[in-house]
Scaffold this active site. Structure first.
Site, short mmCIF file in Angstrom:
data_model
loop_
_atom_site.label_atom_id
_atom_site.label_comp_id
_atom_site.label_asym_id
_atom_site.label_seq_id
_atom_site.Cartn_x
_atom_site.Cartn_y
_atom_site.Cartn_z
N LYS A 113 0.85 -1.18 0.00
CA LYS A 113 0.00 0.00 0.00
C LYS A 113 0.89 1.24 0.00
O LYS A 113 1.84 1.33 0.79
CB LYS A 113 -0.88 -0.03 1.25
CG LYS A 113 -1.93 1.07 1.33
CD LYS A 113 -2.77 0.88 2.59
CE LYS A 113 -3.80 1.98 2.75
NZ LYS A 113 -4.58 1.82 4.01
N HIS A 115 -0.17 4.44 0.44
CA HIS A 115 -0.75 5.56 1.15
C HIS A 115 -1.13 5.11 2.56
O HIS A 115 -1.01 3.93 2.88
CB HIS A 115 -1.97 6.12 0.41
CG HIS A 115 -3.05 5.11 0.22
ND1 HIS A 115 -3.00 4.14 -0.76
CD2 HIS A 115 -4.21 4.91 0.89
CE1 HIS A 115 -4.09 3.38 -0.69
NE2 HIS A 115 -4.83 3.83 0.30
#
Length: 233
Positions: A113, A115
């Site tokens: 991921k 973010h």
């Protein structure tokens, strides 16, 4: 680190046979003719994805937790490899807490991921002695990936906890190997493997049942073990 399983000298036990019966009742352990990844025709199939409601998952977690605590394996936290290991680790952590052993857990994403918190690991910080929780070990690939993630985080893999050890020779393509995937993890990766139940437990349960519809599956499974099985381990 010594790599024994918790049940080297036991052919079967009550917890394992209870688990086999539960798996049959839940429709997770099925009998018939099923093609495996190795291209073999197996007379039984175990699909942990079918522990698919709260009652079944809760009971499954009880078997995992009891086997882990009885094994004597020393651990600080649980790790569930994506995807099946994620609900397993969460459920087992809940059951361990209910039994008075509150342990953190973490799991991984398949894709990092970029973010928010970022990265591939989710949950508690991965530290200390980490038990990997999964349904089965098919080829050891998931275990190797989990070991790498745990070590990269600075923690120590402590062992692998699985539901069923098929005690079956592994395969690479069309080549049959002399060892099982569990033996590979235990002997080559030097990591203890603890199973709730084994193929020996399954056969023992079928041999002892008073249900003729279940008992009839013992012979084809015994023949399959004679063809593809490994020595008890």
């Amino acid at each position: 680190m010594p790599p024994p399983t918790s049940r080297d000298t036991l052919a079967s036990d009550e917890l394992a046979q209870d688990f086999v019966r539960f798996s049959v009742e839940a429709g997770v352990l099925r009998f018939g003719e099923f093609k495996t990844k190795a291209g073999r025709l197996s007379p039984y199939f175990f699909n942990a994805g079918l522990f698919d409601d709260g009652a079944k998952l809760g009971r499954l977690a009880g078997f995992y937790a009891r086997r882990l605590l009885d094994s004597g394996l020393q651990f600080d936290m649980l790790f569930g490899p994506a995807y099946k290991g994620i609900p397993l680790a969460a459920a087992v952590a809940i059951e361990l807490a209910r039994l008075g052993r509150n342990a953190p857990f973490a799991y991984n994403r398949k894709e990092a991921k970029d973010h928010g918190e970022g990265g591939t690991l989710v949950g508690a910080p991965v530290r200390g002695r980490v038990v990997i929780i999964d349904d089965v070990i098919s080829a050891g690939t998931s275990v190797r990936e989990s070991i790498s993630m745990i070590q990269t985080a600075g923690a120590t893999p402590a062992g692998v906890l699985i539901a069923l050890d098929r005690q079956e020779r592994a395969a690479e393509g069309t080549q049959e190997l002399a060892w099982s995937a569990v033996q590979f993890v235990r002997d080559r990766l030097q990591l203890p493997v603890v199973a709730i139940a084994t193929l020996a437990d399954l056969l023992q349960t079928l041999s002892n049942t008073a249900d003729p519809a279940l008992a009839e599956h013992a012979a084809p499974i015994a023949a399959y073990r004679d063809r593809y099985g490994v020595a008890a381990h």
